[in-house]
Scaffold this motif. Structure first.
Motif, PDB file in Angstrom:
ATOM      1  N   GLU A   1      -4.660  -4.951  -4.515  1.00 24.50           N
ATOM      2  CA  GLU A   1      -5.820  -5.859  -5.002  1.00 24.50           C
ATOM      3  C   GLU A   1      -5.950  -6.508  -3.944  1.00 24.50           C
ATOM      4  N   LEU A   2      -6.510  -7.058  -3.247  1.00 27.38           N
ATOM      5  CA  LEU A   2      -6.659  -7.524  -1.875  1.00 27.38           C
ATOM      6  C   LEU A   2      -6.095  -9.180  -2.670  1.00 27.38           C
TER       7      LEU A   2
ATOM      8  N   GLN B   1      -3.647 -15.982   8.152  1.00 27.22           N
ATOM      9  CA  GLN B   1      -4.164 -14.236   8.277  1.00 27.22           C
ATOM     10  C   GLN B   1      -4.759 -15.250   9.282  1.00 27.22           C
TER      11      GLN B   1
ATOM     12  N   ALA C   1      -8.942  -1.559  -4.380  1.00 28.24           N
ATOM     13  CA  ALA C   1      -8.239  -2.487  -4.774  1.00 28.24           C
ATOM     14  C   ALA C   1      -8.467  -3.263  -5.720  1.00 28.24           C
TER      15      ALA C   1
ATOM     16  N   ARG D   1     -15.076  -0.182  -1.877  1.00 29.60           N
ATOM     17  CA  ARG D   1     -13.525  -0.678  -1.591  1.00 29.60           C
ATOM     18  C   ARG D   1     -12.953  -0.787  -3.658  1.00 29.60           C
TER      19      ARG D   1
ATOM     20  N   PRO E   1      -3.759  -8.728   9.877  1.00 34.53           N
ATOM     21  CA  PRO E   1      -4.446  -8.401   8.099  1.00 34.53           C
ATOM     22  C   PRO E   1      -5.853  -8.806   8.209  1.00 34.53           C
ATOM     23  N   HIS E   2      -6.441  -8.309   6.796  1.00 39.58           N
ATOM     24  CA  HIS E   2      -7.697  -8.801   6.355  1.00 39.58           C
ATOM     25  C   HIS E   2      -9.083  -8.296   7.656  1.00 39.58           C
TER      26      HIS E   2
ATOM     27  N   LEU F   1     -12.383  -9.708   5.223  1.00 36.98           N
ATOM     28  CA  LEU F   1     -12.172  -9.879   4.378  1.00 36.98           C
ATOM     29  C   LEU F   1     -11.572 -10.825   4.060  1.00 36.98           C
TER      30      LEU F   1
ATOM     31  N   GLU G   1      -8.169   0.928   6.474  1.00 41.43           N
ATOM     32  CA  GLU G   1      -7.041   0.796   6.605  1.00 41.43           C
ATOM     33  C   GLU G   1      -6.321   0.857   7.742  1.00 41.43           C
TER      34      GLU G   1
ATOM     35  N   THR H   1     -11.651 -12.457   0.520  1.00 40.12           N
ATOM     36  CA  THR H   1     -11.067 -12.484  -0.641  1.00 40.12           C
ATOM     37  C   THR H   1     -11.293 -10.925  -1.640  1.00 40.12           C
ATOM     38  N   GLY H   2     -10.856 -10.474  -2.051  1.00 39.93           N
ATOM     39  CA  GLY H   2     -10.661  -9.416  -3.146  1.00 39.93           C
ATOM     40  C   GLY H   2     -11.084  -9.806  -4.088  1.00 39.93           C
TER      41      GLY H   2
ATOM     42  N   ASP I   1      -9.935   5.107   0.241  1.00 39.20           N
ATOM     43  CA  ASP I   1     -10.352   4.562   1.536  1.00 39.20           C
ATOM     44  C   ASP I   1     -10.485   6.204   3.072  1.00 39.20           C
TER      45      ASP I   1
END
Length: 341
Positions: free
Chosen positions: A117-118, A125, A111, A108, A81-82, A94, A75, A96-97, A70
């Motif tokens: 994993e995202l 969220q 992930a 990324r 979050p996200h 974000l 992060e 979805t991952g 990263d």
């Protein structure tokens, strides 16, 4: 659409056997690939194929153990979050991952690693992100990215976009998606018409090579354009894929012809498992110099680097002059420019 989760199966589809060196990459950086994009690979020269380089495992991915997963410090810049908040006026959400394929140059790539994993953006969220945006009216623009937000069911994608669009201070929403390139049929007329109904919505996609601009990809972009959605493209300069001025000129001309504006050309980020794609910044500047007499501003993207430690984007240009003298477009003579100041 058929998806492949093992390099062995993807290679077999091409009529080829995977090498042991390639298989050793997959426990760390798994394969995820679909029939459409796999079909763009030339099996006769797959080792040098620019589509294969973007999608099939390469032993060089395991060579770099010192780089950060990263380097852009995403992060560290997540207040909720996200949600990544780096610039004053815009954020990344974000959604979805998940992606329709795992691009081997992904910045990324962390992930992909077990435990990192995202997941899909949850209702809680999303509420947290909307609350943050509401409390920070200086934020005017939201990039909905991932992963690829178009991997979500249409109802869920719509719920996320509607929630963001309802924040009074948000003027622009960008959808970051590689679907026109890797799964064009996913860009349905329904999705295009919905995006066209949202004021201030732009679509940012990601073509890297002229062979990706297929009739199917052009049709996907056309559905968006006809629905009133402006479409821009972000490319990454990738060693062995597109690090050639004539090839990129072909790509950018093809994009402008289908009304997709080349927006950014990025130098690859210093991400672990990705650095073998790096060309060096000077290569990008050389390519820009080659464009100067040949391509209009419609077709020339901004060449940029994204600084580590969350430093943000820096646009780069070749040096054309100093002390009031500048090179002509063919760099055959120096011309004095009097400012009158």
């Amino acid at each position: 659409m058929k998806f492949y989760t093992a390099g062995r199966d993807a290679m077999a589809k091409l009529g080829l056997e995977i090498t042991p060196e390639m298989e050793r990459v997959e426990p760390t950086y798994p394969v995820y690939l679909n029939d459409y994009y796999l079909g763009l690979i030339d099996p006769a020269d797959w080792r040098n194929d620019p589509i294969a380089r973007q999608s099939l495992p390469d032993p060089q991915e395991l060579a770099d153990l010192s780089s950060s997963y990263d380097p852009l410090a995403e992060e560290e810049q997540m207040p909720t979050p996200h949600l990544i908040h780096r610039f004053v006026d815009r954020v990344v959400l974000l959604a979805t991952g998940r992606c329709a394929m795992r691009c081997r140059f992904c910045f990324r790539k962390r992930a992909w690693t077990s435990g990192m994993e995202l997941a899909d953006l949850s209702d809680e969220q999303l509420a947290g992100a909307v609350g943050y945006l509401t409390a920070h009216p200086a934020v005017k623009e939201v990039l909905i990215s991932g992963g690829d937000p178009l991997m979500l069911p249409f109802g869920r994608l719509k719920a996320i976009v509607d929630a963001v669009a309802a924040v009074p201070s948000i003027q622009v929403i960008r959808i970051g998606s590689r679907m026109p390139v890797v799964w064009p049929e996913r860009v349905t007329a329904e999705i295009a018409e919905y995006f066209g109904s949202i004021p201030g919505l732009w679509f940012a996609t990601h073509f890297n090579h002229p062979r990706e601009v297929t009739p199917e990809a052009a049709a996907a972009c056309g559905r968006l354009v006809r629905a009133g959605v402006p479409v821009v493209n972000q490319s990454v300069l990738l060693k062995g894929v597109n690090d050639d001025a004539e090839l990129l000129e072909e790509l950018f001309r093809k994009l402008v012809a289908i009304r997709v504006k080349p927006h950014y050309l990025f130098h690859v980020d210093p991400v672990r498992g990705v650095r073998h794609f790096a060309t060096g910044v000077e290569k990008g500047l050389q390519i820009l110099r080659a464009f100067r007499p040949r391509l209009s501003s419609l077709a020339v993207p901004t060449f940029a680097i994204d600084l580590p430690e969350g430093g943000g984007k820096v646009a780069l240009q070749p040096e054309y002059g100093k002390d009031g003298e500048y090179s002509d477009i063919f760099e055959q003579k120096r011309i004095k420019y009097e400012t009158g100041l």
